[in-house]
Scaffold this active site. Sequence first.
Site, mmCIF file in Angstrom:
data_model
loop_
_atom_site.group_PDB
_atom_site.id
_atom_site.type_symbol
_atom_site.label_atom_id
_atom_site.label_comp_id
_atom_site.label_asym_id
_atom_site.label_seq_id
_atom_site.Cartn_x
_atom_site.Cartn_y
_atom_site.Cartn_z
ATOM 1 N N SER A 10 17.038 82.004 31.059
ATOM 2 C CA SER A 10 16.395 82.311 32.340
ATOM 3 C C SER A 10 15.418 83.485 32.195
ATOM 4 C CB SER A 10 17.486 82.631 33.368
ATOM 5 O OG SER A 10 16.988 83.480 34.362
HETATM 6 N N1 GSH Z 1 13.158 84.669 42.093
HETATM 7 C C1 GSH Z 1 14.448 84.728 41.452
HETATM 8 C C2 GSH Z 1 14.704 83.431 40.720
HETATM 9 C C3 GSH Z 1 16.161 83.288 40.355
HETATM 10 C C4 GSH Z 1 16.482 81.875 39.909
HETATM 11 O O1 GSH Z 1 16.034 80.889 40.521
HETATM 12 N N2 GSH Z 1 17.288 81.767 38.851
HETATM 13 C C5 GSH Z 1 17.664 80.471 38.364
HETATM 14 C C6 GSH Z 1 17.712 80.520 36.840
HETATM 15 S S1 GSH Z 1 16.136 80.902 36.175
HETATM 16 C C7 GSH Z 1 19.064 80.151 38.880
HETATM 17 O O2 GSH Z 1 19.882 81.025 39.010
HETATM 18 N N3 GSH Z 1 19.331 78.887 39.171
HETATM 19 C C8 GSH Z 1 20.628 78.440 39.585
HETATM 20 C C9 GSH Z 1 20.734 78.150 41.039
HETATM 21 O O3 GSH Z 1 19.770 78.407 41.797
HETATM 22 O O4 GSH Z 1 21.778 77.634 41.438
HETATM 23 C C10 GSH Z 1 14.495 85.927 40.502
HETATM 24 O O5 GSH Z 1 13.417 86.374 40.058
HETATM 25 O O6 GSH Z 1 15.587 86.440 40.234
#
Ligand code: GSH
Length: 210
Positions: A10
Amino acid sequence: MCDLYYTPASSPCRVVQMVAAALKIKLRLKPLNLHSKEQLLPEFLKINPQHTVPTLVDNNFALWESRSICIYLVEKYAKDDSLYPKNPKQRALVNQRLYFDMGMLTKRMYDFFFPQLIQNTQPDPQKFKEMEEAVELLDIFLENSAYAAGERLTIADFALAVTVSVCELTGYDLNKYVNISRWYESMKLELPGWNINEEGLNVLRQYIKK
Ligand SMILES: N[C@@H](CCC(=O)N[C@@H](CS)C(=O)NCC(=O)O)C(=O)O
């Protein structure tokens, strides 16, 4: 010590890890496997109902959104304000770059690449045009400044360099952008914790190959 719920592939997690490295903050890393949906386990939802990584927990204080975590780390733990200047104009410029990174560059990059990577679809020319527009803007921002938000390294450089590294990984040709290329090459040498980003990109590379 702060806990960081994260996963190596990530990019926002890596931004937080790199800023923590720059500030010499030790993080207790708590890996979450997003493929097996560990982020949806009730224990984690209690901490972050939005179920995203990165999520920081500092003594019962839970915070998510990578850019706000970076700001918090600097404000709480840095010995000075250089990575997130207190001067209103300088800070405003850092904020503008962070919002641009989240709302435009990262968004458009993911909108273009993710359907291809995940659903194996053909590249969408309209989405490509929109992503290119965002990359061109970054090139303009960097025209007259050494760093993403002025003449000093700030958290905007961490966030944007990690985003650009994902662009590069997906095969996007950055060479035609002279300002981005100049800045990005120097970021690879200058940013503390760049090795963390490279390790994460390697994990991401494996997913892309599949
Ligand atoms: N804008 C957020 C994005 C966070 C995000 O979408 N993370 C993803 C991984 S890159 C995640 O946790 N996905 C799992 C989910 O949403 O359930 C940040 O910068 O922290």
